[in-house]
Design a protein around this motif. Structure first.
Motif, PDB file in Angstrom:
ATOM      1  N   VAL A  39       0.922  -1.178   0.135  1.00 13.60           N
ATOM      2  CA  VAL A  39       0.039  -0.045   0.054  1.00 13.60           C
ATOM      3  C   VAL A  39       0.633   1.390  -0.074  1.00 13.60           C
ATOM      4  CG1 VAL A  39      -1.849  -1.057   1.021  1.00 13.60           C
ATOM      5  CG2 VAL A  39      -0.280  -0.106   2.573  1.00 13.60           C
ATOM      6  N   GLY A  40       2.121   1.141   0.076  1.00 10.38           N
ATOM      7  CA  GLY A  40       3.063   2.428   0.154  1.00 10.38           C
ATOM      8  C   GLY A  40       2.848   3.496  -0.967  1.00 10.38           C
ATOM      9  N   GLU A  41       2.567   2.872  -2.200  1.00 11.31           N
ATOM     10  CA  GLU A  41       2.503   4.057  -3.148  1.00 11.31           C
ATOM     11  C   GLU A  41       0.723   4.155  -3.356  1.00 11.31           C
ATOM     12  OE1 GLU A  41       5.239   5.022  -4.811  1.00 11.31           O
ATOM     13  OE2 GLU A  41       6.327   3.745  -3.707  1.00 11.31           O
ATOM     14  N   LEU A  42       0.186   3.632  -2.627  1.00 20.66           N
ATOM     15  CA  LEU A  42      -1.404   4.036  -3.101  1.00 20.66           C
ATOM     16  C   LEU A  42      -2.149   4.432  -2.038  1.00 20.66           C
ATOM     17  CD1 LEU A  42      -1.972   0.088  -4.044  1.00 20.66           C
ATOM     18  CD2 LEU A  42      -1.583   1.958  -5.566  1.00 20.66           C
ATOM     19  N   VAL A  43      -1.727   4.766  -0.587  1.00 22.95           N
ATOM     20  CA  VAL A  43      -2.411   5.390   0.306  1.00 22.95           C
ATOM     21  C   VAL A  43      -1.917   6.609   0.646  1.00 22.95           C
ATOM     22  CG1 VAL A  43      -3.432   5.154   2.738  1.00 22.95           C
ATOM     23  CG2 VAL A  43      -3.338   3.062   1.197  1.00 22.95           C
ATOM     24  N   ILE A  44      -2.278   7.404   0.087  1.00 21.87           N
ATOM     25  CA  ILE A  44      -2.096   8.878   0.293  1.00 21.87           C
ATOM     26  C   ILE A  44      -2.757   9.610   1.336  1.00 21.87           C
ATOM     27  CG2 ILE A  44      -1.718  11.320  -0.696  1.00 21.87           C
ATOM     28  CD1 ILE A  44      -1.682  10.068  -3.570  1.00 21.87           C
ATOM     29  N   LEU A  45      -2.187  10.124   2.326  1.00 22.33           N
ATOM     30  CA  LEU A  45      -2.844  10.475   3.552  1.00 22.33           C
ATOM     31  C   LEU A  45      -3.224  12.039   3.386  1.00 22.33           C
ATOM     32  CD1 LEU A  45      -0.502   8.936   6.047  1.00 22.33           C
ATOM     33  CD2 LEU A  45      -2.483   7.902   5.074  1.00 22.33           C
ATOM     34  N   THR A  46      -4.506  12.344   4.202  1.00 27.65           N
ATOM     35  CA  THR A  46      -4.961  13.655   4.372  1.00 27.65           C
ATOM     36  C   THR A  46      -4.508  14.216   5.628  1.00 27.65           C
ATOM     37  OG1 THR A  46      -7.088  13.327   5.193  1.00 27.65           O
ATOM     38  CG2 THR A  46      -6.980  13.035   2.828  1.00 27.65           C
ATOM     39  N   THR A  78       5.237  17.066  -1.878  1.00 24.89           N
ATOM     40  CA  THR A  78       5.404  16.315  -0.798  1.00 24.89           C
ATOM     41  C   THR A  78       4.279  15.908   0.062  1.00 24.89           C
ATOM     42  OG1 THR A  78       7.826  16.945  -1.008  1.00 24.89           O
ATOM     43  CG2 THR A  78       7.035  15.487   0.662  1.00 24.89           C
ATOM     44  N   LEU A  79       3.844  14.600   0.027  1.00 23.37           N
ATOM     45  CA  LEU A  79       2.818  14.208   0.925  1.00 23.37           C
ATOM     46  C   LEU A  79       3.125  13.098   1.798  1.00 23.37           C
ATOM     47  CD1 LEU A  79      -0.436  14.926  -1.648  1.00 23.37           C
ATOM     48  CD2 LEU A  79       0.233  16.344   0.790  1.00 23.37           C
ATOM     49  N   PRO A  80       2.290  12.721   2.692  1.00 24.84           N
ATOM     50  CA  PRO A  80       2.618  11.746   3.656  1.00 24.84           C
ATOM     51  C   PRO A  80       1.860  10.264   2.930  1.00 24.84           C
ATOM     52  CG  PRO A  80       1.149  13.125   4.872  1.00 24.84           C
ATOM     53  CD  PRO A  80       1.798  13.673   3.477  1.00 24.84           C
ATOM     54  N   HIS A  81       2.416   9.094   2.932  1.00 24.45           N
ATOM     55  CA  HIS A  81       1.925   7.892   2.780  1.00 24.45           C
ATOM     56  C   HIS A  81       1.890   7.079   3.791  1.00 24.45           C
ATOM     57  CE1 HIS A  81       2.552   9.892  -1.217  1.00 24.45           C
ATOM     58  NE2 HIS A  81       1.670   8.978  -1.961  1.00 24.45           N
ATOM     59  N   LEU A  82       1.062   5.765   3.745  1.00 25.77           N
ATOM     60  CA  LEU A  82       1.403   4.945   4.619  1.00 25.77           C
ATOM     61  C   LEU A  82       2.875   4.387   4.386  1.00 25.77           C
ATOM     62  CD1 LEU A  82      -2.022   2.768   4.805  1.00 25.77           C
ATOM     63  CD2 LEU A  82      -0.794   4.305   6.628  1.00 25.77           C
ATOM     64  N   ASN A  83       3.403   3.701   5.318  1.00 30.32           N
ATOM     65  CA  ASN A  83       4.535   3.225   5.244  1.00 30.32           C
ATOM     66  C   ASN A  83       4.322   1.622   5.205  1.00 30.32           C
ATOM     67  OD1 ASN A  83       7.245   2.605   4.971  1.00 30.32           O
ATOM     68  ND2 ASN A  83       7.858   3.159   6.989  1.00 30.32           N
ATOM     69  N   VAL A  84       5.092   0.915   4.677  1.00 27.20           N
ATOM     70  CA  VAL A  84       5.230  -0.695   4.637  1.00 27.20           C
ATOM     71  C   VAL A  84       6.416  -1.250   5.098  1.00 27.20           C
ATOM     72  CG1 VAL A  84       3.762  -0.796   2.707  1.00 27.20           C
ATOM     73  CG2 VAL A  84       6.211  -0.543   2.154  1.00 27.20           C
ATOM     74  N   ILE A  85       6.383  -2.444   5.826  1.00 27.23           N
ATOM     75  CA  ILE A  85       7.428  -3.007   6.375  1.00 27.23           C
ATOM     76  C   ILE A  85       8.204  -3.757   5.309  1.00 27.23           C
ATOM     77  CG2 ILE A  85       8.132  -4.898   8.184  1.00 27.23           C
ATOM     78  CD1 ILE A  85       5.585  -4.348   9.669  1.00 27.23           C
ATOM     79  N   SER A  86       9.787  -3.506   5.032  1.00 30.80           N
ATOM     80  CA  SER A  86      10.073  -3.867   3.901  1.00 30.80           C
ATOM     81  C   SER A  86      10.353  -5.320   3.935  1.00 30.80           C
ATOM     82  CB  SER A  86      11.578  -3.212   3.903  1.00 30.80           C
ATOM     83  OG  SER A  86      12.364  -3.807   5.229  1.00 30.80           O
ATOM     84  N   THR A 161     -12.454  20.681  -0.131  1.00 29.82           N
ATOM     85  CA  THR A 161     -11.567  21.820  -0.010  1.00 29.82           C
ATOM     86  C   THR A 161     -10.110  21.176  -0.157  1.00 29.82           C
ATOM     87  OG1 THR A 161     -13.316  22.885   1.740  1.00 29.82           O
ATOM     88  CG2 THR A 161     -10.765  23.574   1.719  1.00 29.82           C
ATOM     89  N   TRP A 162      -9.773  20.233   0.712  1.00 29.47           N
ATOM     90  CA  TRP A 162      -8.311  19.852   0.514  1.00 29.47           C
ATOM     91  C   TRP A 162      -8.204  19.239  -0.958  1.00 29.47           C
ATOM     92  CZ3 TRP A 162      -3.977  20.174   2.603  1.00 29.47           C
ATOM     93  CH2 TRP A 162      -3.008  19.339   2.480  1.00 29.47           C
ATOM     94  N   HIS A 163      -8.967  18.655  -1.622  1.00 25.17           N
ATOM     95  CA  HIS A 163      -8.859  18.275  -3.053  1.00 25.17           C
ATOM     96  C   HIS A 163      -8.696  19.643  -4.128  1.00 25.17           C
ATOM     97  CE1 HIS A 163      -9.131  16.153  -6.741  1.00 25.17           C
ATOM     98  NE2 HIS A 163      -9.998  17.089  -7.088  1.00 25.17           N
ATOM     99  N   LYS A 164      -9.359  20.529  -3.809  1.00 19.03           N
ATOM    100  CA  LYS A 164      -9.206  21.954  -4.493  1.00 19.03           C
ATOM    101  C   LYS A 164      -7.820  22.635  -4.120  1.00 19.03           C
ATOM    102  CE  LYS A 164     -12.021  25.953  -5.445  1.00 19.03           C
ATOM    103  NZ  LYS A 164     -13.338  26.894  -5.188  1.00 19.03           N
TER     104      LYS A 164
END
Length: 226
Positions: A39-46, A78-86, A161-164
């Motif tokens: 999920v590391g590339e997929l889940v962008i956090l708000t 630059t936005l935070p994403h979920l991290n994954v255990i390598s 609002t965040w999307h805009k």
């Protein structure tokens, strides 16, 4: 979302409102955590996602960045994403027994799955991602009940609002070539919106939205967007 994706190729062809029924109910995901891998590339956090995690775990944004979340570039932002255990590629919040450790406070994208959101004309609709969930025979459930988020109308207002804001900022940074200027903009974005402090748990939802809208006008001026 990647604008090149043809939604009709990955969905059932329907778009759903919050009160519609959709075949998304996984029955509690019993003995399954497949969607929590890679999920590391997929889940962008708000900012709200980070606020929920921070409040629940009593960790600051910087503390979450140690091993729970990571910063990645989305175009030049630059936005935070979920991290994954390598070693296993599993989400940093997935226990070894296969259960989400922040389930009640999980990110919006995780909360939606196997649904997605598509934005259009200052609104969004939901769609069902076909062949994305490995569970068979998903059953019908009301979208509102599947998402299960409190204060939905306020949350939707925030998401729009965040999307805009991100859409406007993407356009702004497209023309910036100076790396230091880009770094300053991204630092301001992260420090302003992802470090909103949490109050008591009984009041936290309302407090987040109030603070977000309080800091929004001045932040937009600093970021150079309308």
């Amino acid at each position: 979302m990647n604008s090149k994706i043809n939604l009709y190729e990955i969905t059932d062809g329907n778009f759903y409102g919050i009160n519609d029924l959709v075949k998304a109910d996984t029955g509690g995901c019993v003995d399954c955590s497949s969607c929590c891998y890679g999920v590391g590339e997929l889940v962008i956090l708000t900012p709200y996602d980070v606020y929920e995690m921070s409040s629940y775990l009593e960790l600051s944004f910087d503390e979450l960045l140690i091993d729970k979340i990571k910063l990645q570039h989305e175009n030049k932002i630059t936005l935070p994403h979920l991290n994954v255990i390598s070693d296993s590629d599993r989400c940093s919040f997935l226990s070894e027994s296969g259960r989400c450790q922040i389930h009640a406070h999980r990110p919006s994208i995780c909360r939606l799955f196997p649904l997605g959101r598509v934005y259009e004309d200052d609104d969004f609709k939901f769609f069902l991602q076909t062949n994305s969930c490995v569970k068979e025979n998903l059953t019908s459930i009301k979208v509102e009940n599947w998402i299960g988020i409190s204060n939905y109308n306020e949350n939707k207002k925030f998401l729009l609002t965040w999307h805009k804001l991100l859409k406007a900022l993407n356009f702004r940074v497209k023309f910036i070539r100076d790396e230091q200027e880009l770094k300053a903009i991204n630092t301001d974005l992260l420090d302003t919106f992802f470090k909103i402090s949490h109050a008591s748990s009984a009041q936290k939802h309302d407090d987040f939205y109030s603070e977000f809208y309080a800091i929004l006008p001045e932040a937009k001026k600093r970021l150079g967007i309308l």
